[in-house]
Design an enzyme around this catalytic site. Structure first.
Site, short mmCIF file in Angstrom:
data_model
loop_
_atom_site.label_atom_id
_atom_site.label_comp_id
_atom_site.label_asym_id
_atom_site.label_seq_id
_atom_site.Cartn_x
_atom_site.Cartn_y
_atom_site.Cartn_z
N CYS A 2 38.44 5.90 -13.62
CA CYS A 2 38.57 7.35 -13.54
C CYS A 2 38.00 8.00 -14.80
O CYS A 2 38.03 7.43 -15.88
CB CYS A 2 40.02 7.75 -13.37
SG CYS A 2 40.85 7.05 -11.94
N LYS A 602 32.38 1.19 -13.64
CA LYS A 602 31.61 0.69 -14.77
C LYS A 602 32.51 0.17 -15.88
O LYS A 602 32.27 -0.88 -16.46
CB LYS A 602 30.71 1.81 -15.31
CG LYS A 602 29.80 1.38 -16.46
CD LYS A 602 28.76 0.39 -15.99
CE LYS A 602 27.79 0.02 -17.08
NZ LYS A 602 26.85 -1.04 -16.66
#
Length: 607
Positions: A2, A602
């Protein structure tokens, strides 16, 4: 995972929030939203899917205001749908959250028993109601957040916006990173410096347990004991270079083609090509006093660590354990204080890697890290930091960060070998020269892109792929399989070629492509034997080798990708390129979201 942004300023905030969220897309997400205050009133807009959906919503339903928070969500609790998207609001506040509240079920049960109604499936909503409860007791926003934080268990970064107060943002960190940005008459919160780059390059990182009170004129930071503290203010670097793909279709493609340049930068940081020696001032570790090395990482970084294990053992004669961080931290293995613990991470915020680091630190080990983000938590908690200098990597599937990790650790292996007396000066110069040639060879491999793309037409039509390799090509096989399944969603597995007969050979038939990574080194003939076993069962072989290997294979292949002949030491750097391009072009043909594949993030900042 997030991404969080918060802005308290003087200009319309909604477009600025969206701009920052675009810079956080690389972290991975499945929904997005923003909340603002106008005339003391909270309002929000949220959308499932990509940010373009949120932008469309805002075009039809603008959000005025000069203070706001924004969020890109990667679902952990609750489905990736709009009603679970952040910000979450109550009558008194809006909140965004990165992480996991481990005791949310307990908190939710308590709050529901008090009559509070939950509208979502998320853990974050429990935080919103918990702070609201304290506000309703007459506490100020600062007091309410302060008193709630000790009741939250787990990992979290939080940003709060309060109904009726256009002069206040509050942030808190326990685990996932959160930075404070300093502007002229405005202040910022962000998950990283990249998000804040359009607005400021002056930042402070909160430490675990910190919470921060922001106004337009500055910030007050408190530690977990609620005592005022100051955190170092630093200048962020190279955060604006990520916004353009240039002439490339995807960031991943751009980053593949950046590898010759960034690898050159990495190597030049550690090696003096004029003298052919390691730059001792860049090392910061006395390897002569290290009797064992433990390298710990996750995902692609773990495969880089496993390649490095071969280098350190073969060249430096240093025993090495390479471990997956999520397993290492629970093994409770005996550790010698003469061991060196090394941690590899692109972001420097990987939750399991950070937890493993702290375990080793508690055992009294010296800590080294190989990182792309030198202002990260792992960097701050390391005794020695070895930057990879890859620059921002936006594609979720790692390319240049992987090869720069390899470059840094190859340099460290030479340094360790020299310090331990395992090689002499002549051999050091030979190895340094070999590494200096790697960018040139990689440039040659990049010119094979069109040929590799043709191979992918057949690869894109299959459901399963097997990768095989020996020696350092084994971790490359695992990395190749990871790349393919990450972005094409084709099931793939990487195996040591010698393990073929111990199970995987049962899968081989005429529908199964087998990608064999086999430079013509001392292990080549053994790998050819494995290819013959595949061919005898109708398997379709894609052979990645050099000219000598291609000429001596004497096996019919589905395709042969011929690379330059390179020394064994640098072959992992060179052979990483074709496995990246195979995955990339297969994914392009299949129409997947290459830069932001489904379900992936990522930076994995939760366990």
């Amino acid at each position: 995972m997030c991404g969080i942004i918060g802005i308290i300023g003087n200009d319309e905030v909604a477009p600025r929030l969206v701009d920052a969220l675009k810079r956080l897309e690389y972290r991975g997400y499945d929904s997005a939203g923003i909340a603002t205050l106008q005339n003391g009133r909270l309002d929000r807009r949220r959308a499932e899917g990509k940010l373009v959906n949120l932008e469309k919503r805002l075009a039809g339903e603008p959000l005025p205001g000069v203070i706001g928070i924004g969020h890109t969500r990667w679902a952990t609790h609750g489905r990736p749908v709009e009603h679970n998207a952040h910000p979450h609001i109550t009558t008194r506040l809006a909140v965004v959250h990165n992480g996991i509240i481990e005791n949310f079920a307990e908190l939710r049960a308590m709050l529901e028993a008090e009559g509070r109604k939950f509208e979502t499936e998320t853990d974050t909503e429990a935080v919103a109601h918990l702070v609201t409860r304290e506000l309703e007791k007459g506490k100020s926003p600062v007091e309410a957040v302060r008193d709630c934080l000790p009741h939250l268990k787990g990992a979290f970064a939080l940003a709060f916006l309060f109904e009726g107060d256009e002069e206040l943002l509050i942030g808190a960190r326990q685990g996932p990173p959160l930075a404070v940005g300093y502007g002229e008459g405005e202040m910022f919160l962000g998950s990283d410096a990249i998000a804040l780059a359009p607005f400021t390059d002056t930042i402070s990182y909160l430490e675990d347990g910190d919470w921060a009170v922001l106004t337009r004129n500055g910030v007050s930071i408190y530690d977990e004991n609620n005592k005022p503290v100051e955190r170092p203010v630093q200048k962020s670097q190279n955060t604006n270079m990520l916004v353009s793909k240039g002439n490339h279709r995807h960031f991943m493609q751009k980053e593949m083609f950046e590898q010759p340049e960034v690898i050159s930068h990495t190597l030049a940081n550690y090696l003096d090509f004029t003298t052919g020696k390691v730059r001792k001032e860049a090392i910061g570790i006395d390897f002569s006093k290290v009797d064992r090395l433990t390298i710990t990482a996750c995902g692609t970084a773990y495969y880089a660590a496993t390649v490095a294990k071969y280098w350190f053992e073969q060249i430096a004669r240093l025993p090495v354990d390479s471990d997956i961080a999520s397993e290492f931290r629970y093994r409770e293995m005996p550790l010698s204080k003469d061991s060196l613990a090394m941690f590899v991470s692109q972001s420097g915020e990987t939750a399991d890697t950070l937890a493993s680091l702290r375990y080793c630190k508690a055992q009294g080990l010296k800590i080294a890290s190989v990182l792309n983000v030198t202002g990260s938590t792992i960097a701050r908690e390391s005794d020695a930091v070895f930057p990879t200098l890859a620059g921002p990597e936006i594609g979720v599937a790692s390319t240049k960060a992987f090869t720069c990790q390899l470059s840094a650790m190859a340099s460290l292996a030479i340094a360790a070998a020299r310090a331990r007396g395992a090689i002499d000066e002549v051999r050091e110069q030979e190895l340094v020269h070999q590494l200096s040639e790697a960018p040139r060879f990689i440039n040659q491999v990049l010119k094979l892109e069109d040929q590799i793309a043709v191979v992918c037409h057949d690869l894109s039509k299959v459901n399963h792929v097997l990768y095989l390799g020996r020696g350092t090509s084994f971790p490359l096989a695992m990395e190749g399989a990871l790349k393919l399944k990450e972005i094409s969603y084709i099931h793939a597995e990487g195996y040591a070629a010698g393990e073929l007969k111990h199970g995987p050979i049962a899968l081989i038939d005429e529908t199964m492509p087998v990608i064999v990574i086999a430079p013509s080194d001392r292990l080549y003939e053994k790998t050819v034997s494995n290819m013959q076993e595949v061919a005898a069962r109708g398997g379709r072989i894609i052979l990645i080798t050099d000219k000598k290997g291609a000429e001596s294979a004497s096996i019919d292949t589905m395709a042969t990708i011929v690379l330059p002949e390179v020394p064994e030491f640098i072959s992992p750097l060179v052979y990483a390129l074709p496995i990246q391009m195979l995955a990339y072009h297969t994914a392009v043909l299949m129409g997947t979201d290459v830069d932001q594949p489904r379900n992936l993030a990522k930076s994995v900042t939760v366990e």
